[in-house]
Design an enzyme around this catalytic site. Structure first.
Site, PDB file in Angstrom:
ATOM      1  N   SER A  15       1.114  -0.502  -0.171  1.00  0.00           N
ATOM      2  CA  SER A  15       0.142  -0.303  -0.004  1.00  0.00           C
ATOM      3  C   SER A  15       0.943   1.508  -0.225  1.00  0.00           C
ATOM      4  CB  SER A  15      -0.430  -0.163   1.539  1.00  0.00           C
ATOM      5  OG  SER A  15      -0.450   0.011   2.550  1.00  0.00           O
ATOM      6  N   VAL A  58       9.491  -6.657   8.825  1.00  0.00           N
ATOM      7  CA  VAL A  58      10.972  -6.439   8.629  1.00  0.00           C
ATOM      8  C   VAL A  58      11.598  -6.196   9.928  1.00  0.00           C
ATOM      9  CG1 VAL A  58      10.246  -4.797   7.319  1.00  0.00           C
ATOM     10  CG2 VAL A  58       9.549  -3.635   8.562  1.00  0.00           C
ATOM     11  N   CYS A  84       9.666   0.883   2.544  1.00  0.00           N
ATOM     12  CA  CYS A  84       8.985   1.125   2.620  1.00  0.00           C
ATOM     13  C   CYS A  84       7.530   1.784   3.768  1.00  0.00           C
ATOM     14  CB  CYS A  84       8.015   1.583   1.628  1.00  0.00           C
ATOM     15  SG  CYS A  84       8.703   2.619   0.077  1.00  0.00           S
ATOM     16  N   TYR A 159       8.193   8.551  16.929  1.00  0.00           N
ATOM     17  CA  TYR A 159       8.324   8.165  15.002  1.00  0.00           C
ATOM     18  C   TYR A 159       9.522   8.930  14.789  1.00  0.00           C
ATOM     19  CZ  TYR A 159       7.217   9.162  10.492  1.00  0.00           C
ATOM     20  OH  TYR A 159       6.223   8.797   9.192  1.00  0.00           O
ATOM     21  N   LYS A 163      12.574   7.358  12.722  1.00  0.00           N
ATOM     22  CA  LYS A 163      12.762   7.479  11.941  1.00  0.00           C
ATOM     23  C   LYS A 163      14.230   8.371  11.664  1.00  0.00           C
ATOM     24  CE  LYS A 163       9.435   6.305   9.112  1.00  0.00           C
ATOM     25  NZ  LYS A 163       9.372   5.349   8.748  1.00  0.00           N
ATOM     26  N   PHE A 192       1.755  12.882   3.139  1.00  0.00           N
ATOM     27  CA  PHE A 192       1.441  12.261   2.119  1.00  0.00           C
ATOM     28  C   PHE A 192       0.239  11.239   1.556  1.00  0.00           C
ATOM     29  CE2 PHE A 192       5.654  13.108   0.804  1.00  0.00           C
ATOM     30  CZ  PHE A 192       6.211  12.784  -1.247  1.00  0.00           C
TER      31      PHE A 192
END
Length: 253
Positions: A15, A58, A84, A159, A163, A192
């Protein structure tokens, strides 16, 4: 690196940014393994692009290794990896009830976003290092950070840390893998239109888009994918974290 004919693995490919990237690579002739925790989503994308679906956690050592083995059995050793896969769960330091946040909430985000990215990189790099160079390169790795790595908002401590870690390790990994002719870069997207945001009310989506200086809208997954493709094809981009955010700088809230 020439994309046509190359074997590629895209995590989170079921997705959003991952799907768009898998589609873009396949359009250029790559043999794409769509890796996702959601097996059904991975299979749907793989069917649409003529790739192979691989179930993958992952952050799990065994799961990731199995995903690489299945991808290699179908397409040969990967020369392209695009990371991703990620989660964006908000984590407050102190809850509204005054209690400290459960440590497990923080650990989950770090495990998927940071450890998961490193896990896939180490497996991809080990395989790429054994390949014969093509036009001087053995492989290209692209990871996904976020503008939150630089301007994290309230509730984004986990988060942002995850990142920020992805961005911080990009250069040292690129330097280490330079001797193996493997390039390593990271994309830091802004806001996004991912499945998470697609579920919000249209007026809220419009408000988020209006916060972007120019163009004042949400980014399209295809725009992320276009940058990922360019990084793969441009042999002089290495060790970089590239923002794609319409000049957005996140406010505290």
């Amino acid at each position: 690196m020439k994309i046509s004919g190359a074997a590629a693995i895209v995590t989170g490919g079921g997705s959003g940014l991952g799907r768009a990237t898998a589609e873009a690579l396949a359009e250029r002739g790559a043999r794409v393994a769509v890796a996702d925790l959601n097996q059904a989503a991975a299979e749907a994308v793989a069917k649409a692009i003529g790739g192979v679906a691989v179930a993958c956690d992952v952050g799990g050592e065994a799961s990731a290794a199995e995903a690489f083995a299945k991808a290699e059995a179908a397409h040969g050793p990967a020369r392209i990896l695009v990371n991703c896969a990620g989660v964006g769960s908000p984590v407050r330091i102190v809850g509204k009830d005054g209690a400290p946040t459960p440590l497990g909430d923080f650990e989950k985000v770090i495990r998927v976003n940071l450890i998961g990215t490193f896990n896939m990189i180490r497996l991809a790099a080990a395989g790429m290092a054994t390949l014969e160079p093509i036009e001087g390169e053995r492989g290209v790795i692209v990871s996904t950070a976020s503008v939150a790595a630089f301007e994290g908002q309230v509730g984004q401590s986990a988060y942002s840390a995850s990142k920020g870690g992805v961005a911080a390790m990009t250069l040292p990994i690129a330097r280490e893998l330079a001797r193996n002719a493997i390039r390593v870069n990271t994309i830091a997207p802004g806001i996004f239109m991912t499945p998470m945001l697609a579920g919000l009310r249209e007026d809220f989506q419009a408000s988020l888009g209006a916060s972007v200086p120019f163009p004042s809208r949400l980014g399209a997954p295809s725009e992320y994918a276009a940058l990922a493709v360019h990084i793969v094809e441009n042999g002089y981009i290495n060790g970089e974290t590239i923002r794609i955010d319409g000049a957005l700088r996140m406010a505290p809230r």
